[in-house]
Design a protein around this motif. Structure first.
Motif, PDB file in Angstrom:
ATOM      1  N   ARG A 255       0.814  -1.213   0.000  1.00 36.51           N
ATOM      2  CA  ARG A 255       0.000   0.000   0.000  1.00 36.51           C
ATOM      3  C   ARG A 255       0.856   1.276   0.000  1.00 36.51           C
ATOM      4  N   GLY A 256       2.185   1.090  -0.065  1.00 35.45           N
ATOM      5  CA  GLY A 256       3.086   2.230   0.082  1.00 35.45           C
ATOM      6  C   GLY A 256       3.583   2.840  -1.206  1.00 35.45           C
ATOM      7  N   TYR A 257       3.056   2.416  -2.343  1.00 30.20           N
ATOM      8  CA  TYR A 257       3.520   2.982  -3.610  1.00 30.20           C
ATOM      9  C   TYR A 257       2.935   4.377  -3.821  1.00 30.20           C
ATOM     10  N   GLU A 258       3.803   5.292  -4.251  1.00 31.80           N
ATOM     11  CA  GLU A 258       3.409   6.684  -4.486  1.00 31.80           C
ATOM     12  C   GLU A 258       3.917   7.118  -5.849  1.00 31.80           C
ATOM     13  N   LEU A 259       3.087   7.844  -6.575  1.00 31.57           N
ATOM     14  CA  LEU A 259       3.441   8.300  -7.916  1.00 31.57           C
ATOM     15  C   LEU A 259       4.112   9.663  -7.847  1.00 31.57           C
ATOM     16  N   ASP A 260       5.306   9.731  -8.429  1.00 30.14           N
ATOM     17  CA  ASP A 260       6.020  11.009  -8.512  1.00 30.14           C
ATOM     18  C   ASP A 260       5.443  11.792  -9.690  1.00 30.14           C
ATOM     19  N   GLU A 261       4.757  12.892  -9.398  1.00 32.45           N
ATOM     20  CA  GLU A 261       4.077  13.662 -10.444  1.00 32.45           C
ATOM     21  C   GLU A 261       5.067  14.253 -11.448  1.00 32.45           C
ATOM     22  N   LYS A 262       6.281  14.510 -11.017  1.00 31.03           N
ATOM     23  CA  LYS A 262       7.284  15.125 -11.903  1.00 31.03           C
ATOM     24  C   LYS A 262       7.840  14.122 -12.899  1.00 31.03           C
ATOM     25  N   THR A 263       8.191  12.945 -12.398  1.00 28.63           N
ATOM     26  CA  THR A 263       8.803  11.941 -13.277  1.00 28.63           C
ATOM     27  C   THR A 263       7.795  10.952 -13.843  1.00 28.63           C
ATOM     28  N   GLY A 264       6.615  10.864 -13.204  1.00 25.72           N
ATOM     29  CA  GLY A 264       5.616   9.896 -13.634  1.00 25.72           C
ATOM     30  C   GLY A 264       5.968   8.473 -13.268  1.00 25.72           C
ATOM     31  N   GLU A 265       6.911   8.317 -12.336  1.00 28.01           N
ATOM     32  CA  GLU A 265       7.342   6.982 -11.928  1.00 28.01           C
ATOM     33  C   GLU A 265       6.861   6.677 -10.511  1.00 28.01           C
ATOM     34  N   TRP A 266       6.696   5.379 -10.255  1.00 26.55           N
ATOM     35  CA  TRP A 266       6.257   4.932  -8.935  1.00 26.55           C
ATOM     36  C   TRP A 266       7.466   4.664  -8.042  1.00 26.55           C
ATOM     37  N   ASP A 267       7.329   4.989  -6.769  1.00 28.68           N
ATOM     38  CA  ASP A 267       8.323   4.647  -5.766  1.00 28.68           C
ATOM     39  C   ASP A 267       7.572   4.176  -4.518  1.00 28.68           C
ATOM     40  N   ASN A 268       8.303   3.581  -3.593  1.00 30.00           N
ATOM     41  CA  ASN A 268       7.661   3.063  -2.392  1.00 30.00           C
ATOM     42  C   ASN A 268       8.220   3.758  -1.160  1.00 30.00           C
ATOM     43  N   ARG A 269       7.329   4.241  -0.313  1.00 28.45           N
ATOM     44  CA  ARG A 269       7.769   5.018   0.849  1.00 28.45           C
ATOM     45  C   ARG A 269       8.541   4.177   1.857  1.00 28.45           C
ATOM     46  N   LEU A 270       8.344   2.848   1.853  1.00 26.43           N
ATOM     47  CA  LEU A 270       9.074   1.992   2.780  1.00 26.43           C
ATOM     48  C   LEU A 270      10.431   1.563   2.243  1.00 26.43           C
ATOM     49  N   LEU A 271      10.576   1.568   0.936  1.00 29.45           N
ATOM     50  CA  LEU A 271      11.828   1.130   0.322  1.00 29.45           C
ATOM     51  C   LEU A 271      12.081   1.997  -0.912  1.00 29.45           C
ATOM     52  N   HIS A 272      12.589   3.201  -0.657  1.00 35.32           N
ATOM     53  CA  HIS A 272      12.821   4.139  -1.754  1.00 35.32           C
ATOM     54  C   HIS A 272      13.845   3.562  -2.737  1.00 35.32           C
ATOM     55  N   GLY A 273      13.537   3.718  -4.017  1.00 35.48           N
ATOM     56  CA  GLY A 273      14.422   3.218  -5.054  1.00 35.48           C
ATOM     57  C   GLY A 273      14.226   1.754  -5.375  1.00 35.48           C
ATOM     58  N   THR A 274      13.157   1.137  -4.850  1.00 36.68           N
ATOM     59  CA  THR A 274      12.916  -0.269  -5.141  1.00 36.68           C
ATOM     60  C   THR A 274      12.730  -0.497  -6.637  1.00 36.68           C
ATOM     61  N   VAL A 275      13.259  -1.611  -7.106  1.00 36.04           N
ATOM     62  CA  VAL A 275      13.115  -1.937  -8.528  1.00 36.04           C
ATOM     63  C   VAL A 275      11.809  -2.667  -8.788  1.00 36.04           C
ATOM     64  N   MET A 276      11.102  -3.030  -7.737  1.00 32.48           N
ATOM     65  CA  MET A 276       9.838  -3.741  -7.911  1.00 32.48           C
ATOM     66  C   MET A 276       8.776  -2.781  -8.424  1.00 32.48           C
ATOM     67  N   PRO A 277       8.189  -3.060  -9.576  1.00 34.37           N
ATOM     68  CA  PRO A 277       7.134  -2.175 -10.097  1.00 34.37           C
ATOM     69  C   PRO A 277       5.864  -2.286  -9.261  1.00 34.37           C
ATOM     70  N   HIS A 278       4.981  -1.336  -9.430  1.00 32.92           N
ATOM     71  CA  HIS A 278       3.710  -1.338  -8.702  1.00 32.92           C
ATOM     72  C   HIS A 278       2.747  -2.275  -9.428  1.00 32.92           C
ATOM     73  N   VAL A 279       2.885  -3.578  -9.151  1.00 29.76           N
ATOM     74  CA  VAL A 279       2.125  -4.584  -9.895  1.00 29.76           C
ATOM     75  C   VAL A 279       0.637  -4.535  -9.571  1.00 29.76           C
ATOM     76  N   LEU A 280       0.284  -3.916  -8.461  1.00 31.73           N
ATOM     77  CA  LEU A 280      -1.127  -3.831  -8.073  1.00 31.73           C
ATOM     78  C   LEU A 280      -1.776  -2.537  -8.546  1.00 31.73           C
ATOM     79  N   GLU A 281      -1.092  -1.792  -9.399  1.00 30.68           N
ATOM     80  CA  GLU A 281      -1.611  -0.488  -9.846  1.00 30.68           C
ATOM     81  C   GLU A 281      -2.976  -0.632 -10.514  1.00 30.68           C
ATOM     82  N   GLY A 282      -3.098  -1.583 -11.437  1.00 30.24           N
ATOM     83  CA  GLY A 282      -4.367  -1.761 -12.140  1.00 30.24           C
ATOM     84  C   GLY A 282      -5.494  -2.142 -11.197  1.00 30.24           C
ATOM     85  N   MET A 283      -5.198  -3.040 -10.252  1.00 28.86           N
ATOM     86  CA  MET A 283      -6.202  -3.446  -9.284  1.00 28.86           C
ATOM     87  C   MET A 283      -6.606  -2.268  -8.405  1.00 28.86           C
TER      88      MET A 283
END
Length: 219
Positions: free
Chosen positions: A129-157
């Motif tokens: 539940r910690g994925y956040e979208l960076d409005e500037k870059t349009g990329e997802w990051d996670n507040r618990l693990l910044h820079g994680t390479v794991m994509p936000h696979v639950l975005e569509g759900m």
């Protein structure tokens, strides 16, 4: 001499205290999942299969063990989790071909069998539940693990569910992963109250026996 010994003990404890602290505490949401909720475990198993097994595995589990613990038949578990593509005796492994993770993500994707025991259910729930979208870059990051390479696979759900539905879905996946970390916990929970009841009866019998024994001695 006593003073020197005290100083030595304190010096030994300070590094241990720092190690135990492990850095700043993470702000985790409470998962509030329950291993007693078989429906949640079933939903979590299906969601894990659909959204996580493209990369991750829980290789210490077999499908027939899941079926036995969740109340499925062998046919139902392989149909629900693999669309009939696996056998019930197979381990729950990723669908990703070997080496693809390092080629695409630059790192080896971990098996999640023991993740709940390592990080705790609250961490898993908060991470999903910690994925956040960076409005500037349009990329997802996670507040618990910044820079994680794991994509936000639950975005569509998340996009197609209400907030409450998404909360329940992530809780279901967390529930399944907690089960995967220690499947025997289900049996331990069921056995625990029986053991406590047995001990209470034993204590009562011991107390009555003690009263009877001392009554004979006093007379």
């Amino acid at each position: 001499m006593r003073k020197i010994s005290s100083i030595f003990i304190l010096c030994m404890l300070f590094p241990l205290a720092g190690f135990a602290a492990g850095g700043p505490a993470l702000d985790l949401e409470k998962a509030d999942n329950s291993l007693e909720d078989k429906d949640s475990l079933k939903r979590g198993a299906v969601l894990f299969s659909n959204y996580c097994m493209a990369c991750h595995s829980v290789k210490y589990l077999r499908y027939n063990r899941i079926a036995r613990d969740f109340g499925w038949t062998d046919e139902e578990v392989v149909e629900a989790m693999t669309y009939g593509q696996n056998r019930a005796v197979d381990n729950v492994t990723t669908r990703m071909l070997p080496g693809v993770d390092e080629e695409v993500l630059g790192t080896k994707v971990p098996d999640l069998s023991l993740m709940a025991r390592l990080k705790g259910s609250d961490y898993i729930y908060s991470f999903m539940r910690g994925y956040e979208l960076d409005e500037k870059t349009g990329e997802w990051d996670n507040r618990l693990l910044h820079g994680t390479v794991m994509p936000h696979v639950l975005e569509g759900m998340q996009r197609h569910m209400s907030a409450e539905e998404f909360k329940q879905a992530t809780r279901d996946i967390t529930n399944f992963l907690e089960y995967a970390g220690e499947p025997a916990k289900l049996q331990r929970h069921d056995l625990g109250w029986k053991v406590i009841l047995f001990l209470l009866v034993l204590i009562l019998l011991t107390y009555l026996l003690k009263k009877e024994y001392w009554r004979d001695i006093k007379h």
